[in-house]
Enzyme design. Structure first.
Site, PDB file in Angstrom:
ATOM      1  N   ARG A 133      -6.568   2.860  12.697  1.00  0.00           N
ATOM      2  CA  ARG A 133      -5.745   4.042  12.416  1.00  0.00           C
ATOM      3  C   ARG A 133      -6.202   5.284  13.177  1.00  0.00           C
ATOM      4  O   ARG A 133      -5.410   6.208  13.367  1.00  0.00           O
ATOM      5  CB  ARG A 133      -5.691   4.305  10.902  1.00  0.00           C
TER       6      ARG A 133
ATOM      7  N   ARG B 203      -3.234  -5.500  -9.049  1.00  0.00           N
ATOM      8  CA  ARG B 203      -4.198  -5.851 -10.111  1.00  0.00           C
ATOM      9  C   ARG B 203      -3.482  -6.387 -11.334  1.00  0.00           C
ATOM     10  O   ARG B 203      -3.946  -7.329 -11.976  1.00  0.00           O
ATOM     11  CB  ARG B 203      -5.062  -4.630 -10.436  1.00  0.00           C
TER      12      ARG B 203
ATOM     13  N   GLN C 244     -11.481  -2.373  -3.231  1.00  0.00           N
ATOM     14  CA  GLN C 244     -11.077  -3.792  -3.191  1.00  0.00           C
ATOM     15  C   GLN C 244     -12.294  -4.671  -3.447  1.00  0.00           C
ATOM     16  O   GLN C 244     -12.226  -5.650  -4.188  1.00  0.00           O
ATOM     17  CB  GLN C 244     -10.469  -4.127  -1.833  1.00  0.00           C
TER      18      GLN C 244
ATOM     19  N   ASP D 204      -6.237   6.446   2.472  1.00  0.00           N
ATOM     20  CA  ASP D 204      -4.871   6.028   2.816  1.00  0.00           C
ATOM     21  C   ASP D 204      -3.977   7.191   3.236  1.00  0.00           C
ATOM     22  O   ASP D 204      -2.903   6.979   3.807  1.00  0.00           O
ATOM     23  CB  ASP D 204      -4.225   5.299   1.626  1.00  0.00           C
TER      24      ASP D 204
HETATM   25  C1  S3P Z   1      -7.232  -0.223  -2.165  1.00  0.00           C
HETATM   26  C2  S3P Z   1      -8.414   0.272  -1.680  1.00  0.00           C
HETATM   27  C3  S3P Z   1      -8.539   0.847  -0.333  1.00  0.00           C
HETATM   28  C4  S3P Z   1      -7.193   1.243   0.225  1.00  0.00           C
HETATM   29  C5  S3P Z   1      -6.150   0.174   0.058  1.00  0.00           C
HETATM   30  C6  S3P Z   1      -5.974  -0.169  -1.407  1.00  0.00           C
HETATM   31  C7  S3P Z   1      -7.217  -0.803  -3.517  1.00  0.00           C
HETATM   32  O1  S3P Z   1      -9.086  -0.133   0.537  1.00  0.00           O
HETATM   33  O2  S3P Z   1      -7.311   1.602   1.587  1.00  0.00           O
HETATM   34  O3  S3P Z   1      -4.915   0.600   0.582  1.00  0.00           O
HETATM   35  O4  S3P Z   1      -6.136  -1.027  -4.086  1.00  0.00           O
HETATM   36  O5  S3P Z   1      -8.300  -1.049  -4.057  1.00  0.00           O
HETATM   37  P1  S3P Z   1     -10.666  -0.397   0.642  1.00  0.00           P
HETATM   38  O6  S3P Z   1     -11.112  -1.010  -0.631  1.00  0.00           O
HETATM   39  O7  S3P Z   1     -10.800  -1.336   1.795  1.00  0.00           O
HETATM   40  O8  S3P Z   1     -11.291   0.942   0.909  1.00  0.00           O
END
Ligand code: S3P
Length: 432
Positions: free
Chosen positions: A349, A30, A172, A318
């Site tokens: 996973r 970010r 995300q 994660d």
């Molecule tokens: C993340 C959000 C998670 C996570 C990924 C990093 C992020 O994914 O599994 O490793 O930095 O916003 P999702 O948004 O697909 O849940």
């Protein structure tokens, strides 16, 4: 144990020592993206060494933003170009990084040019409809392959604000839509089904944007300009998880992890580990641009079981691979529910964990949206696969510490996606 393609892990009696965990991957992505569209030069200390974040830097570089790593103190300098990026002359290669593709798409949707994003084999299988739907609703034109998979072609431009309620809980997706909201003509709202990590909101505020949060809704007004920042990236709690689980495996272990991210939307892991019997204390709390960090001291004492479901599953998404990999050694076993998302990560996973545990002689009940791993099982070393997934490679290196006999992890270099020096660090704390 060199960082190579295949790695052999021998059993240990305990883990002891201090590990300096690299900077958080979620925050580094970010910072790099927002730094690129800010005015002025930003400096990020302890920027993630993860290959995924190198993909993000490479992409912003192709969009006209100059960046460099300063000496070897882990600082990355990003020279922002302001809200209008340059049209890229080639495909933006996101490598293995879903975060890069999904969040950068939010920014590209607001740019008056066409850009293409691609990724490796794993990323090419991952679902992108979750960002295509809201960005198209905002006015971007996006093409993908069948089923909404990469590569993507995005024709951006002026966007209209939306009130978006994503079906999946995904930080995300939330960050993608909020980033696009910067380029929209009114107030964009993302209302999540379950609260996810809030690094996007915190980073936007650090760069000077106003973001309002109420309950599970985050709002941002379009047209806000970002200014450069100086920031320190806390150590990645999801990387720290491997060492905490390693400590939990052995009564008598003691591990110190300085400067780890303590953001409450990520720190549910610590509650669960405490419930499972790990003794944890946190000291030296500090705040860095709205993100909390602290030094974790952990001692292995007992290792009980847990059930992870609902909002916990989203908060621990994660960390579930490593919790599952070490579950056969617990006194209560592990049950994971509501985790369908695990099937569309860097690998499936649930299938990867089940396959590796079975190779180690453990019993696993695999379910469409989770798994159950019975307690107190006898586990032996085996030849395991990383499935090209960093978290699977590291999770099973930890599990191997308490197995009987040696374990080989094939394609272990996948760990570099988030933690290139992981195997070296694990070796330095493994007490034999
Ligand atoms: C993340 C959000 C998670 C996570 C990924 C990093 C992020 O994914 O599994 O490793 O930095 O916003 P999702 O948004 O697909 O849940």
């Amino acid at each position: 144990m060199p960082d190579g393609s295949n790695v052999v892990v021998r059993p240990a009696r305990a883990v002891r020592g201090v590990v300096r965990i690299p900077g958080d991957k979620s925050i580094s992505h970010r910072y790099a993206m927002l730094g690129a569209i800010a005015e002025g030069t930003s400096r990020f200390q302890n920027f993630a060494v993860a290959r995924d974040c190198a993909s993000t830097l490479d992409c912003v570089g192709k969009l006209g933003c100059e960046w460099k790593r300063l000496d070897d103190d882990g600082t990355v300098e990003v020279r922002g170009v302001g809200p209008r990026l340059n049209a890229p002359r080639e495909m933006l290669d996101c490598g293995n990084s879903g975060s890069t593709m999904r969040m950068l798409s939010g920014i590209l949707a607001g740019q008056p040019f066409s850009s293409g994003l691609c990724g490796d084999e794993s990323l090419s299988r991952r679902p992108m409809a979750r960002i295509i739907t809201p960005l198209a609703e905002m006015g971007a034109k996006i093409e993908a392959t069948e089923g909404g998979r990469p590569p993507l072609r995005i024709r951006g431009g002026s966007l209209k604000a939306i009130h978006y309620r994503p079906e999946v809980a995904s930080a995300q997706v939330k960050s993608c839509v909020l980033f696009a909201g910067l380029f929209a003509d009114g107030e964009t709202v993302v209302e999540e089904p379950i609260r996810t990590r809030d690094h996007g909101e915190i980073a936007l505020r650090a760069f000077g944007a106003e973001v309002e949060r109420k309950g599970n809704a985050s709002r941002i007004a379009g047209g806000q300009r970002l200014h450069a920042i100086e920031a320190h990236v806390p150590g990645d709690l999801s990387s720290a998880a491997f060492f905490l689980c390693a400590a939990a495996l052995f009564p008598g272990s003691q591990i110190t992890l300085p400067g780890i991210l303590m953001n409450p939307t990520r720190a549910r892991l610590l509650d669960i580990l405490i419930q499972m019997g790990l003794k944890i204390s946190v000291a030296h709390l500090e705040e860095h641009q709205g993100e909390l960090a602290g030094t974790i001291e952990a001692r292995g004492v007992a290792w009980k079981g847990a059930v992870i479901a609902g909002a916990d599953t989203a908060a621990l998404i994660d960390e579930i691979p490593v919790l599952a990999a070490v579950a056969p050694y617990t006194d209560g076993g592990l049950e994971v529910r509501d985790a369908r998302e695990l099937r569309v990560k860097e690998s499936d996973r649930i299938a990867a964990v089940a396959a590796n545990l079975r190779k180690m002689g453990a019993e696993v009940e695999e379910r469409p949206d989770g798994m159950r791993i019975p307690r107190g099982q006898h586990v032996h070393g085996a030849e395991l696969d990383s499935f090209g997934d960093h978290r699977i490679a590291m999770a099973f290196a930890v599990a191997a510490l308490r197995a009987e006999g040696e374990t080989t992890i094939l394609r272990a270099d996948a760990a570099g996606v988030s933690y290139p020096t992981f195997f070296r660090e694990l070796e330095t704390v493994a007490d034999r």
